[in-house]
Structure formats: structure tokens, C-alpha cells
Write a protein that holds these residues in place. Structure first.
Motif, PDB file in Angstrom:
ATOM      1  N   GLY A 190       4.620  10.814   5.889  1.00  0.00           N
ATOM      2  CA  GLY A 190       4.396  10.423   4.388  1.00  0.00           C
ATOM      3  C   GLY A 190       5.518  10.714   3.512  1.00  0.00           C
ATOM      4  O   GLY A 190       6.987  10.117   4.477  1.00  0.00           O
ATOM      5  N   ALA A 191       5.904  10.557   2.496  1.00  0.00           N
ATOM      6  CA  ALA A 191       7.577  10.792   1.303  1.00  0.00           C
ATOM      7  C   ALA A 191       7.652  12.228   1.417  1.00  0.00           C
ATOM      8  O   ALA A 191       8.407  12.087   0.606  1.00  0.00           O
ATOM      9  CB  ALA A 191       6.895   9.558   0.139  1.00  0.00           C
ATOM     10  N   GLY A 192       7.073  12.809   1.307  1.00  0.00           N
ATOM     11  CA  GLY A 192       7.170  13.946   1.080  1.00  0.00           C
ATOM     12  C   GLY A 192       6.611  14.578   0.358  1.00  0.00           C
ATOM     13  O   GLY A 192       6.682  15.950   0.263  1.00  0.00           O
ATOM     14  N   LEU A 193       5.528  14.348  -0.314  1.00  0.00           N
ATOM     15  CA  LEU A 193       4.981  15.451  -1.677  1.00  0.00           C
ATOM     16  C   LEU A 193       4.013  15.524  -1.805  1.00  0.00           C
ATOM     17  O   LEU A 193       3.727  16.006  -2.681  1.00  0.00           O
ATOM     18  CB  LEU A 193       4.630  13.242  -2.466  1.00  0.00           C
ATOM     19  CG  LEU A 193       5.917  12.705  -3.312  1.00  0.00           C
ATOM     20  CD1 LEU A 193       5.681  11.773  -3.827  1.00  0.00           C
ATOM     21  CD2 LEU A 193       6.922  13.692  -3.660  1.00  0.00           C
ATOM     22  N   GLY A 194       3.046  15.244  -0.677  1.00  0.00           N
ATOM     23  CA  GLY A 194       1.511  16.377  -0.348  1.00  0.00           C
ATOM     24  C   GLY A 194       1.584  17.466  -0.301  1.00  0.00           C
ATOM     25  O   GLY A 194       0.999  18.234  -1.493  1.00  0.00           O
ATOM     26  N   LEU A 195       3.014  18.525   0.474  1.00  0.00           N
ATOM     27  CA  LEU A 195       2.746  20.172  -0.003  1.00  0.00           C
ATOM     28  C   LEU A 195       3.299  20.659  -1.732  1.00  0.00           C
ATOM     29  O   LEU A 195       2.567  21.559  -2.013  1.00  0.00           O
ATOM     30  CB  LEU A 195       3.289  20.518   0.830  1.00  0.00           C
ATOM     31  CG  LEU A 195       3.006  20.124   2.558  1.00  0.00           C
ATOM     32  CD1 LEU A 195       4.228  21.008   3.298  1.00  0.00           C
ATOM     33  CD2 LEU A 195       1.820  20.955   2.097  1.00  0.00           C
ATOM     34  N   ALA A 196       4.495  19.743  -1.687  1.00  0.00           N
ATOM     35  CA  ALA A 196       4.779  20.052  -3.281  1.00  0.00           C
ATOM     36  C   ALA A 196       3.022  19.369  -4.017  1.00  0.00           C
ATOM     37  O   ALA A 196       3.403  20.445  -4.915  1.00  0.00           O
ATOM     38  CB  ALA A 196       6.186  18.669  -3.792  1.00  0.00           C
ATOM     39  N   ILE A 197       2.723  18.615  -4.429  1.00  0.00           N
ATOM     40  CA  ILE A 197       1.606  18.235  -4.972  1.00  0.00           C
ATOM     41  C   ILE A 197       0.490  19.175  -4.608  1.00  0.00           C
ATOM     42  O   ILE A 197       0.024  19.962  -5.777  1.00  0.00           O
ATOM     43  CB  ILE A 197       1.063  17.071  -4.776  1.00  0.00           C
ATOM     44  CG1 ILE A 197       2.189  15.782  -5.307  1.00  0.00           C
ATOM     45  CG2 ILE A 197      -0.376  16.775  -5.544  1.00  0.00           C
ATOM     46  CD1 ILE A 197       1.188  14.442  -4.933  1.00  0.00           C
ATOM     47  N   ALA A 198       0.391  19.899  -3.884  1.00  0.00           N
ATOM     48  CA  ALA A 198      -0.650  20.742  -3.641  1.00  0.00           C
ATOM     49  C   ALA A 198      -0.574  22.400  -3.815  1.00  0.00           C
ATOM     50  O   ALA A 198      -1.140  22.883  -4.414  1.00  0.00           O
ATOM     51  CB  ALA A 198      -1.057  21.255  -2.418  1.00  0.00           C
ATOM     52  N   ARG A 199       0.398  22.570  -3.850  1.00  0.00           N
ATOM     53  CA  ARG A 199       1.227  24.008  -4.711  1.00  0.00           C
ATOM     54  C   ARG A 199       0.964  23.402  -6.252  1.00  0.00           C
ATOM     55  O   ARG A 199       0.771  24.748  -7.129  1.00  0.00           O
ATOM     56  CB  ARG A 199       2.687  24.341  -4.337  1.00  0.00           C
ATOM     57  CG  ARG A 199       3.616  25.239  -4.860  1.00  0.00           C
ATOM     58  CD  ARG A 199       4.768  25.803  -4.548  1.00  0.00           C
ATOM     59  NE  ARG A 199       4.378  26.783  -3.718  1.00  0.00           N
ATOM     60  CZ  ARG A 199       5.531  27.811  -3.083  1.00  0.00           C
ATOM     61  NH1 ARG A 199       6.771  27.427  -3.255  1.00  0.00           N
ATOM     62  NH2 ARG A 199       5.252  28.171  -1.587  1.00  0.00           N
ATOM     63  N   GLU A 245       0.965  -0.763  -0.263  1.00  0.00           N
ATOM     64  CA  GLU A 245       0.059   0.106   0.070  1.00  0.00           C
ATOM     65  C   GLU A 245       0.867   1.571  -0.194  1.00  0.00           C
ATOM     66  O   GLU A 245       0.952   2.130  -0.454  1.00  0.00           O
ATOM     67  CB  GLU A 245      -0.875  -0.242   1.146  1.00  0.00           C
ATOM     68  CG  GLU A 245      -1.759  -1.235   0.888  1.00  0.00           C
ATOM     69  CD  GLU A 245      -2.736  -1.036   2.427  1.00  0.00           C
ATOM     70  OE1 GLU A 245      -2.419  -0.305   3.024  1.00  0.00           O
ATOM     71  OE2 GLU A 245      -3.734  -1.834   2.283  1.00  0.00           O
ATOM     72  N   ARG A 246       2.389   1.141   0.483  1.00  0.00           N
ATOM     73  CA  ARG A 246       2.597   2.473   0.481  1.00  0.00           C
ATOM     74  C   ARG A 246       3.230   2.331  -0.670  1.00  0.00           C
ATOM     75  O   ARG A 246       3.480   3.743  -1.448  1.00  0.00           O
ATOM     76  CB  ARG A 246       3.782   2.030   1.832  1.00  0.00           C
ATOM     77  CG  ARG A 246       5.337   2.824   1.632  1.00  0.00           C
ATOM     78  CD  ARG A 246       6.011   2.803   3.023  1.00  0.00           C
ATOM     79  NE  ARG A 246       7.314   3.805   2.510  1.00  0.00           N
ATOM     80  CZ  ARG A 246       8.067   3.776   3.168  1.00  0.00           C
ATOM     81  NH1 ARG A 246       8.394   2.809   3.975  1.00  0.00           N
ATOM     82  NH2 ARG A 246       9.249   4.675   3.156  1.00  0.00           N
ATOM     83  N   LEU A 247       3.465   1.716  -1.285  1.00  0.00           N
ATOM     84  CA  LEU A 247       4.522   1.703  -2.423  1.00  0.00           C
ATOM     85  C   LEU A 247       2.958   2.083  -3.521  1.00  0.00           C
ATOM     86  O   LEU A 247       3.991   2.669  -4.706  1.00  0.00           O
ATOM     87  CB  LEU A 247       4.390   0.018  -3.003  1.00  0.00           C
ATOM     88  CG  LEU A 247       5.983  -0.418  -2.364  1.00  0.00           C
ATOM     89  CD1 LEU A 247       6.194  -1.634  -3.164  1.00  0.00           C
ATOM     90  CD2 LEU A 247       7.156   0.187  -3.308  1.00  0.00           C
ATOM     91  N   GLN A 248       1.704   2.173  -3.117  1.00  0.00           N
ATOM     92  CA  GLN A 248       0.654   2.234  -4.533  1.00  0.00           C
ATOM     93  C   GLN A 248       1.094   3.689  -3.559  1.00  0.00           C
ATOM     94  O   GLN A 248       0.419   4.276  -4.895  1.00  0.00           O
ATOM     95  CB  GLN A 248      -0.352   1.772  -4.141  1.00  0.00           C
ATOM     96  CG  GLN A 248      -1.191   1.931  -4.441  1.00  0.00           C
ATOM     97  CD  GLN A 248      -2.056   1.158  -4.663  1.00  0.00           C
ATOM     98  OE1 GLN A 248      -3.100   0.406  -3.704  1.00  0.00           O
ATOM     99  NE2 GLN A 248      -3.560   0.905  -5.504  1.00  0.00           N
ATOM    100  N   THR A 283       1.673   6.376  -7.146  1.00  0.00           N
ATOM    101  CA  THR A 283       0.233   7.659  -7.348  1.00  0.00           C
ATOM    102  C   THR A 283       0.591   8.750  -7.160  1.00  0.00           C
ATOM    103  O   THR A 283       0.148   9.694  -8.563  1.00  0.00           O
ATOM    104  CB  THR A 283      -0.858   6.739  -6.110  1.00  0.00           C
ATOM    105  OG1 THR A 283      -1.543   5.684  -6.782  1.00  0.00           O
ATOM    106  CG2 THR A 283      -1.801   8.126  -6.896  1.00  0.00           C
ATOM    107  N   ASP A 284       1.498   9.173  -6.010  1.00  0.00           N
ATOM    108  CA  ASP A 284       1.510  10.012  -6.446  1.00  0.00           C
ATOM    109  C   ASP A 284       2.861  10.495  -7.484  1.00  0.00           C
ATOM    110  O   ASP A 284       2.939  12.208  -7.474  1.00  0.00           O
ATOM    111  CB  ASP A 284       2.299  10.928  -4.375  1.00  0.00           C
ATOM    112  CG  ASP A 284       1.409  10.496  -3.205  1.00  0.00           C
ATOM    113  OD1 ASP A 284       0.391  10.915  -3.732  1.00  0.00           O
ATOM    114  OD2 ASP A 284       1.101  10.318  -2.659  1.00  0.00           O
ATOM    115  N   LEU A 285       4.070   9.893  -7.199  1.00  0.00           N
ATOM    116  CA  LEU A 285       4.856  10.443  -8.479  1.00  0.00           C
ATOM    117  C   LEU A 285       4.370  10.862  -9.792  1.00  0.00           C
ATOM    118  O   LEU A 285       4.709  11.634 -10.396  1.00  0.00           O
ATOM    119  CB  LEU A 285       5.386   9.373  -8.696  1.00  0.00           C
ATOM    120  CG  LEU A 285       6.915   9.123  -7.254  1.00  0.00           C
ATOM    121  CD1 LEU A 285       7.668   8.354  -7.230  1.00  0.00           C
ATOM    122  CD2 LEU A 285       7.967  10.098  -6.796  1.00  0.00           C
ATOM    123  N   LEU A 286       2.741   9.515  -9.671  1.00  0.00           N
ATOM    124  CA  LEU A 286       2.045   9.812 -11.469  1.00  0.00           C
ATOM    125  C   LEU A 286       1.270  10.749 -11.514  1.00  0.00           C
ATOM    126  O   LEU A 286       1.678  11.992 -12.504  1.00  0.00           O
ATOM    127  CB  LEU A 286       1.499   8.605 -11.810  1.00  0.00           C
ATOM    128  CG  LEU A 286       0.622   7.964 -13.098  1.00  0.00           C
ATOM    129  CD1 LEU A 286       1.655   8.229 -14.018  1.00  0.00           C
ATOM    130  CD2 LEU A 286       0.030   6.954 -12.953  1.00  0.00           C
TER     131      LEU A 286
END
Length: 469
Positions: A371-380, A247-250, A254-257
Motif C-alpha cells: 500500500g501507500a504506507g498510511l495504514g499504521l499511521a492512521i491506526a496510531r 481505485e488506487r488514487l481513491q 481517502t486515507d489522506l483526507l
């Protein structure tokens, strides 16, 4: 003829030759008329004629006036001169004008010969001067164009040497403040952006590889240990741990894609989104959230992306909040969405860095909790795609952090604040743990089922949605 300086030189030469040729032609026509007039004046002879004969008059010679009736007459030679300087001088046509006695053809031909010779000399001299001026202009323009374009050639040679291994090289910028200097400065700014983009891509690939390698290594280790001692392995526990790593890999893939799609696609297809409804729907599945929102805040954009923006901000706020999370939505020329938590906050020096990909701050932002540290990057990135901004500032009234997202609306909207939901009443503090709400007074309500994360297939894959088996 591919050289720009040659093209400029030829163009300047042709224009100069045309202008000088036109001026020269006008000068030659004027010179021709002047020579004809001078020749006619100098060849004119005056006579005093009677009924018997004519006597030529001279300026210094006295003439006896006969007693009979006399008349005065004159003759002149008017040559028909040619502007072509290579005509035969002996064949110069002429006319004898006047009522005086006829003059000898040799004298008239000699007068026309001298006039044509004078015009040919003037024409040759003028053509030589005009040709010299044209050549001088050509050489001057060629030298000036070569000098002006020399910095451009130096820039071209420098840019040709730049590749993916030496992106730090820059083109030389002339000291003068002109178009060439501004071109060099613009090229260096573009190279700076390309360099930053390449470095970000390299760092992103390295971080993504590292993040993907950790759960894969853990998953492989768990399976290898279990297979090496199958009779001693607790297979339900092994499968559960493998499922968690999967699930973590998924989530990470998903965030990377999603990031890749956000970076590649343009926001060309937009809908009118009721941001108030999006916020209400998102916080209805969460606890410990207070909402203050205007009614019907409409913005152009994608509903799924705006929901993901708010969801990432709320995930970050709930992860670090102490007792409260506040969401505020205001309309106007730009919709303003604020997410405030009363957690430990973010140091001012790190408030811009938290929007970088794979960024974690201190021990509170580990892989397990942050998490992986992608949430705020995606939000911006979503805010930027909607022509808006996302910033981190001080929280108002208490210790914590406030994330402010602005999305342009393009239309004025009425502002009517209303408290839509309040999950904290009086001195009761609700804690959201493992899908249940536990009161500090000991009353345990019915467990609330944990909402399963909904993957934004349309956001991630666009028109090519996966087929569920």
C-alpha cells in the motif's frame, strides 16, 4: 505606560511612599509632642507667693522663708505647634498655664517661636530623608527590573526573528535556575515541537505528492498510448488498468483526507462502544484469523474509527503473515487489543518508524503489496485520539510481530476469555487468495465473495456526507 519595568517601578515607588509617609507622619506627631513637652518644661518658672507678692525661686539662690503663710505656684508656656513646615513662626499660638504671675507676651512668643522653629527643622530633615529613601528605592527597583527582564527582551527579539525559513534558531537560556530560565527552556521545547510539526508537514506534502503522481502518471501513460493507437488498443484491458489506477488514487486520497480530519478534529463526541462486537464483525470477513476475546469490552470512543484501527492492523498482518493471525482482546481499566502474525517481523530499530506516514520496509512493503504506507499511521493516530497507545513488540511463542493497542475504559470490566473463532483446525492451513479459501488437501470449497471495502463516510466527512449519483 506599557513597559513592565516602569509599571513595577511605579508600583514599588507608590507603595514605598505610602509606607514611608505613614511612618513619617507617626514620627512627626511624636516629635511634635516631644517638643511641646520639652518647651513647657524648659519655660516653667516656680514662685513662692504670700498674700502680698510672689518671689521667683531659683535652684542656687537661698530664699528667706517669711513668717507668714505662703504658697508655691508656677507658670509655663505651652505652644500649639503646626506640622506644616512653612507656617509663619511669629504667628505661632501658645498658652500660659499656671497660677503664678503673668509673663510678658514677648517672652512667651519668643519661646513659641523657638519651639516651632525646632519642629520645622525636624520636619524638613525627616521629609528630605524620606524623599531620598523613596528615590533610592525607585532607582533600585528600576535597575533590578531592567536587569531581570533583560533576558526576556533578548528572548522576545530572538523569537521575533524566527520565521518559516529559520525554524532552527532557539532563544538563549540563562544559566541560573529560575523562572526566566524555565521560560526559555519551555520556549525552546515549543519551538522544537513546531519545527518537527512543520518538517513533518513538509515531508508529508512531498510524499503525498509523490504517491499521487505515480498512479496519475501511469493512468495518463496508459490512456495516451491507447489514444495514439486506438485501432491496436485492447480497450477492455485499458479500461481495467485505468480503473485499477483510479481505485488506487481513491484509496490514497481517502486515507489522506482521513489523516487530515484526524489531525484537525478533536474527539469531543464519544459513544460507548462494545469493542468485542467491533472485533467480531471485523474478523468475520477475514480468514486465517484466531480470536480470543473477553465478553463485552466497553470503551468510550467512535465505532467507525476503532473499526478502522483494527482493520488496518489486520490488513498489515494478513499481508505479511505466514500461516496464522491471532487477535486478542482483554478488558480492565484499559482495553488491550493485540494483533499477532507469524510473518518475517519488523527489526527492532524500525518498530517506531513503521508508524510514520508513507513508510515502507524492504521489498515486502512495496506499493503493490504494502500500500501507500498510511495504514499504521492512521491506526496510531486513532489510538492517540482515544487517549490510548499503539506499539509494536515481539510476538510471543513464534517469529513475527505483535501490535498492541491500549484504549482506556475508565471502568473495571470482568475478564472472561473465550475462543470466538478459529479458522485453522488440525494440520489444515487455509490460504486467503483473491476472495477464495483453498485447502492444502485439495478440497476447494465454494468461493467466498470478496467484501467490498466500506468507506467510513461519517469518519471522513463528518456531517457533510457525499451525495451518491
Amino acid at each position: 505606560m506599557k513597559s513592565l519595568q516602569v509599571k513595577v517601578t511605579v508600583l514599588a515607588t507608590v507603595i514605598t511612599a505610602l509606607l514611608i509617609g505613614l511612618a513619617g507622619a507617626l514620627m512627626l506627631v511624636s516629635q511634635r509632642q516631644q517638643i511641646i513637652t520639652q518647651t513647657a518644661d524648659s519655660s516653667r518658672l516656680h514662685y513662692m507667693c504670700s498674700s502680698v507678692n510672689c518671689v521667683q525661686l531659683h535652684e542656687q539662690t537661698p530664699v528667706a522663708t517669711p513668717g507668714m503663710l505662703v504658697r508655691y505656684a508656677s507658670t509655663e508656656v505651652r505652644p500649639d505647634l503646626s506640622l506644616w513646615p512653612f507656617t509663619d513662626l511669629r504667628e505661632t499660638p501658645y498658652q500660659l498655664i499656671g497660677e503664678g504671675p503673668q509673663r510678658s507676651s514677648e517672652e512667651a512668643r519668643s519661646t513659641a517661636y523657638e519651639a516651632q522653629l525646632q519642629l520645622n527643622s525636624a520636619t524638613t530633615t525627616l521629609l528630605s530623608v524620606l524623599a531620598s529613601i523613596t528615590v533610592l528605592v525607585s532607582v533600585t527597583v528600576l535597575a533590578a527590573a531592567s536587569r531581570v527582564l533583560r533576558p526576556v527582551e533578548v528572548m522576545r527579539a530572538e523569537v521575533a526573528e524566527i520565521n518559516e525559513h529559520n525554524l532552527t534558531r532557539r532563544v538563549p537560556v540563562p544559566s541560573s535556575d529560575n523562572e526566566i530560565a524555565r521560560l526559555g527552556a519551555t520556549l525552546n521545547e515549543t519551538l522544537d515541537r513546531v519545527h518537527r510539526t512543520v518538517e513533518d508537514t513538509r515531508r508529508f506534502v512531498a510524499d503525498a505528492s509523490h504517491e499521487l503522481r505515480s498512479p496519475l502518471a501511469a493512468l495518463r501513460a496508459e490512456l495516451e498510448i491507447a489514444l495514439s493507437h486506438p485501432h491496436m488498443a485492447d480497450w477492455p484491458t485499458v479500461v481495467k488498468a485505468a480503473l485499477e489506477d483510479t481505485e488506487r488514487l481513491q484509496e490514497l486520497t481517502t486515507d489522506l483526507l482521513l489523516l487530515a480530519r484526524l489531525d484537525a478534529d478533536a474527539l469531543d463526541k464519544q459513544d460507548t462502544v462494545d469493542l468485542t462486537a467491533v472485533v467480531q464483525r471485523e474478523i468475520s470477513r477475514r480468514g486465517m484469523v484466531t480470536l480470543e476475546a473477553d465478553d463485552h469490552v466497553l470503551v468510550p470512543g467512535r465505532r467507525a474509527q476503532l473499526s478502522r484501527l483494527l482493520g488496518n492492523l489486520l490488513d498489515n498482518a494478513e499481508r505479511h503473515a505466514g500461516t496464522a493471525v491471532i487477535v486478542r482482546l482483554r478488558g480492565g481499566p484499559s482495553a488491550t487489543l493485540e494483533v499477532i502474525d507469524d510473518g518475517p517481523g519488523i527489526p527492532e530499530a524500525d518498530r517506531e518508524r513503521v508508524f510514520d506516514r508513507f513508510t515502507r520496509l524492504d521489498e515486502a512493503r512495496t506499493r503493490a503489496a504494502g500500500g501507500a504506507g498510511l495504514g499504521l499511521a492512521i491506526a496510531r493516530r486513532i489510538a492517540t485520539r482515544h487517549h490510548g497507545t499503539l506499539e509494536a513488540t515481539d510476538a510471543e511463542g513464534f517469529r513475527g510481530i505483535r501490535f498492541v493497542a491500549t484504549i482506556p475504559t475508565g471502568i473495571p470490566q470482568p475478564r472472561k476469555a473465550a475462543v470466538m473463532a478459529q479458522q485453522r483446525v488440525g494440520d489444515e492451513v487455509w490460504q486467503y487468495l483473491n476472495g477464495s479459501i483453498i485447502s492444502t488437501h485439495g478440497h476447494i470449497p465454494e468461493p467466498r465473495p470478496v467484501p467490498r471495502p466500506e468507506l467510513d463516510w461519517d469518519l471522513i466527512f463528518g456531517e457533510h456526507q457525499p451525495v451518491h449519483s
